[in-house]
Design a protein around this motif. Sequence first.
Motif, mmCIF file in Angstrom:
data_model
loop_
_atom_site.group_PDB
_atom_site.id
_atom_site.type_symbol
_atom_site.label_atom_id
_atom_site.label_comp_id
_atom_site.label_asym_id
_atom_site.label_seq_id
_atom_site.Cartn_x
_atom_site.Cartn_y
_atom_site.Cartn_z
ATOM 1 N N ALA A 172 -8.740 9.237 -0.360
ATOM 2 C CA ALA A 172 -8.068 8.091 -0.989
ATOM 3 C C ALA A 172 -7.906 6.969 0.025
ATOM 4 C CB ALA A 172 -6.707 8.498 -1.539
ATOM 5 N N ILE A 173 -8.165 5.755 -0.432
ATOM 6 C CA ILE A 173 -8.006 4.568 0.406
ATOM 7 C C ILE A 173 -7.073 3.611 -0.319
ATOM 8 C CG2 ILE A 173 -9.155 2.589 1.464
ATOM 9 C CD1 ILE A 173 -11.759 4.240 1.420
ATOM 10 N N ALA A 174 -5.968 3.244 0.324
ATOM 11 C CA ALA A 174 -5.057 2.257 -0.248
ATOM 12 C C ALA A 174 -5.430 0.889 0.314
ATOM 13 C CB ALA A 174 -3.607 2.597 0.086
ATOM 14 N N ALA A 175 -6.054 0.078 -0.518
ATOM 15 C CA ALA A 175 -6.505 -1.241 -0.071
ATOM 16 C C ALA A 175 -5.313 -2.173 0.119
ATOM 17 C CB ALA A 175 -7.468 -1.827 -1.104
ATOM 18 N N ALA A 176 -5.378 -2.990 1.158
ATOM 19 C CA ALA A 176 -4.352 -4.012 1.387
ATOM 20 C C ALA A 176 -4.716 -5.245 0.565
ATOM 21 C CB ALA A 176 -4.274 -4.353 2.867
ATOM 22 N N ASN A 177 -4.085 -5.383 -0.572
ATOM 23 C CA ASN A 177 -4.371 -6.487 -1.480
ATOM 24 C C ASN A 177 -3.723 -7.762 -0.933
ATOM 25 O OD1 ASN A 177 -4.847 -8.145 -3.650
ATOM 26 N ND2 ASN A 177 -3.838 -6.847 -5.166
ATOM 27 N N PRO A 178 -4.492 -8.813 -0.640
ATOM 28 C CA PRO A 178 -3.908 -10.033 -0.059
ATOM 29 C C PRO A 178 -2.937 -10.765 -0.979
ATOM 30 C CG PRO A 178 -6.271 -9.939 0.379
ATOM 31 C CD PRO A 178 -5.976 -8.851 -0.621
ATOM 32 N N LEU A 179 -3.117 -10.643 -2.293
ATOM 33 C CA LEU A 179 -2.227 -11.279 -3.274
ATOM 34 C C LEU A 179 -2.259 -12.804 -3.184
ATOM 35 C CD1 LEU A 179 0.919 -8.937 -2.911
ATOM 36 C CD2 LEU A 179 -0.947 -8.742 -4.565
ATOM 37 N N ARG A 180 -3.463 -13.343 -2.916
ATOM 38 C CA ARG A 180 -3.620 -14.795 -2.775
ATOM 39 C C ARG A 180 -4.364 -15.417 -3.954
ATOM 40 N NH1 ARG A 180 0.235 -16.221 0.139
ATOM 41 N NH2 ARG A 180 0.953 -14.392 -1.016
ATOM 42 N N SER A 181 -5.409 -14.767 -4.437
ATOM 43 C CA SER A 181 -6.181 -15.252 -5.588
ATOM 44 C C SER A 181 -6.985 -14.084 -6.129
ATOM 45 C CB SER A 181 -7.123 -16.394 -5.188
ATOM 46 O OG SER A 181 -8.182 -15.920 -4.388
ATOM 47 N N VAL A 182 -7.268 -14.098 -7.428
ATOM 48 C CA VAL A 182 -8.001 -12.976 -8.015
ATOM 49 C C VAL A 182 -9.375 -12.847 -7.374
ATOM 50 C CG1 VAL A 182 -9.086 -12.081 -10.115
ATOM 51 C CG2 VAL A 182 -6.758 -12.967 -10.210
ATOM 52 N N ALA A 183 -10.095 -13.958 -7.249
ATOM 53 C CA ALA A 183 -11.450 -13.901 -6.693
ATOM 54 C C ALA A 183 -11.438 -13.460 -5.231
ATOM 55 C CB ALA A 183 -12.131 -15.259 -6.827
ATOM 56 N N GLY A 184 -10.540 -14.020 -4.450
ATOM 57 C CA GLY A 184 -10.466 -13.660 -3.029
ATOM 58 C C GLY A 184 -10.001 -12.237 -2.816
ATOM 59 N N ASP A 185 -9.019 -11.818 -3.584
ATOM 60 C CA ASP A 185 -8.506 -10.452 -3.465
ATOM 61 C C ASP A 185 -9.563 -9.435 -3.906
ATOM 62 O OD1 ASP A 185 -6.178 -11.729 -2.736
ATOM 63 O OD2 ASP A 185 -5.201 -11.463 -4.681
ATOM 64 N N SER A 191 0.813 -1.212 0.000
ATOM 65 C CA SER A 191 0.000 0.000 0.000
ATOM 66 C C SER A 191 0.850 1.267 0.000
ATOM 67 C CB SER A 191 -0.940 0.001 1.211
ATOM 68 O OG SER A 191 -1.868 -1.062 1.118
ATOM 69 N N SER A 192 2.051 1.189 0.583
ATOM 70 C CA SER A 192 2.913 2.371 0.658
ATOM 71 C C SER A 192 3.398 2.826 -0.720
ATOM 72 C CB SER A 192 4.123 2.100 1.558
ATOM 73 O OG SER A 192 4.911 1.051 1.030
ATOM 74 N N SER A 193 3.266 1.964 -1.728
ATOM 75 C CA SER A 193 3.672 2.369 -3.084
ATOM 76 C C SER A 193 2.809 3.512 -3.614
ATOM 77 C CB SER A 193 3.599 1.176 -4.041
ATOM 78 O OG SER A 193 2.280 0.667 -4.131
ATOM 79 N N TRP A 194 1.666 3.746 -2.957
ATOM 80 C CA TRP A 194 0.772 4.835 -3.360
ATOM 81 C C TRP A 194 0.988 6.111 -2.544
ATOM 82 C CZ3 TRP A 194 -1.443 3.926 -7.784
ATOM 83 C CH2 TRP A 194 -1.859 2.632 -8.136
ATOM 84 N N ASP A 195 1.958 6.142 -1.651
ATOM 85 C CA ASP A 195 2.109 7.266 -0.718
ATOM 86 C C ASP A 195 2.132 8.627 -1.417
ATOM 87 O OD1 ASP A 195 2.098 5.567 1.419
ATOM 88 O OD2 ASP A 195 4.207 5.837 1.966
ATOM 89 N N ALA A 196 2.961 8.772 -2.433
ATOM 90 C CA ALA A 196 3.084 10.076 -3.100
ATOM 91 C C ALA A 196 1.797 10.442 -3.830
ATOM 92 C CB ALA A 196 4.259 10.060 -4.077
ATOM 93 N N VAL A 197 1.131 9.458 -4.418
ATOM 94 C CA VAL A 197 -0.137 9.703 -5.111
ATOM 95 C C VAL A 197 -1.211 10.122 -4.109
ATOM 96 C CG1 VAL A 197 -1.992 8.604 -6.433
ATOM 97 C CG2 VAL A 197 0.402 8.159 -7.030
ATOM 98 N N ILE A 198 -1.262 9.442 -2.963
ATOM 99 C CA ILE A 198 -2.248 9.782 -1.927
ATOM 100 C C ILE A 198 -2.030 11.196 -1.418
ATOM 101 C CG2 ILE A 198 -3.004 9.248 0.428
ATOM 102 C CD1 ILE A 198 -2.473 6.291 -0.238
ATOM 103 N N THR A 199 -0.782 11.572 -1.219
ATOM 104 C CA THR A 199 -0.470 12.930 -0.757
ATOM 105 C C THR A 199 -1.040 13.965 -1.719
ATOM 106 O OG1 THR A 199 1.542 12.197 0.371
ATOM 107 C CG2 THR A 199 1.400 14.535 -0.213
ATOM 108 N N LYS A 200 -0.864 13.729 -3.002
ATOM 109 C CA LYS A 200 -1.344 14.688 -4.017
ATOM 110 C C LYS A 200 -2.868 14.666 -4.122
ATOM 111 C CE LYS A 200 3.010 14.258 -6.498
ATOM 112 N NZ LYS A 200 3.478 15.604 -6.111
#
Length: 261
Positions: free
Chosen positions: A60-73, A43-52
């Motif tokens: 802005a909400i940076a979702a915590a993507n589980p990265l386990r499966s497309v359907a579950g995520d 989620s921190s990869s969006w920090d600069a975008v969120i600031t702007k």
Amino acid sequence: MSNITGVLALTAALAMSGSAVAQAASPQPKPTIVLVHGAFAGSSSWDAVITKLTRDGYVAIAAANPLRSVAGDAAAVSAIVRSVSGPVVLVGHSYGGPVITEAANGNANVKALVYVAGFAPDTGESAFTLSGKFPGSTLGSAIVPVALPDGGRDLFIQPDKFRAQFAADVPEEQALLMAATQRPVTQAALADASGVAAWKTLPSYMIYGSDDRNIPPAVMSFMAKRAHAVKTIVIEGASHAVMVSHPDEVTSLIEDAASAH
């Protein structure tokens, strides 16, 4: 008496008219921006975008993507979307693209999709099948697998190859932090077939770098044309981590999508 009645009626009419004008002139609420990171990021990869975005009056909400499966995520992101009472613009980076494509389905408040160096799969396609559609990806040689207790595999980018592979235009010190904090994706998730392609019914926007080594630029161009993207931006020399290295351009495109829809 009749004069007094007439004055009162006129006053009431003017008050109602003024109220109607005020309501008509009242600005519509800005969409909430839900940002979904992809594999090997967080989620921190969006920090600069969120600031702007925040500076410009967006929530802005940076979702915590589980990265386990497309359907579950996608289900996890969809739950966030449903918690927002107003309009939403979904933004997905890399593997976050299939996730937002799935998460938008069934959520009428999603008004637009923004793909930031992100996959925009059609039904039945996966990140694996799309990334190999055109030559140019060197991700396979940079990956290291880690066995999971359930028999699956987590995939990481080798730390010493991370910057060149993922974030070549990011300052070295920052790229080292990104490599150390990267989140793995399951091999199964990258092979998951996508469901209904939400970009067929929602306006889509695309931005990517010409030096992306994860998703070949030719693949991004193909997906943008297929989705009839409202706007496509190619940043010369930009890496896969375009939201980190070029937050101004990424934010501008997101705001274009938000203001148009």
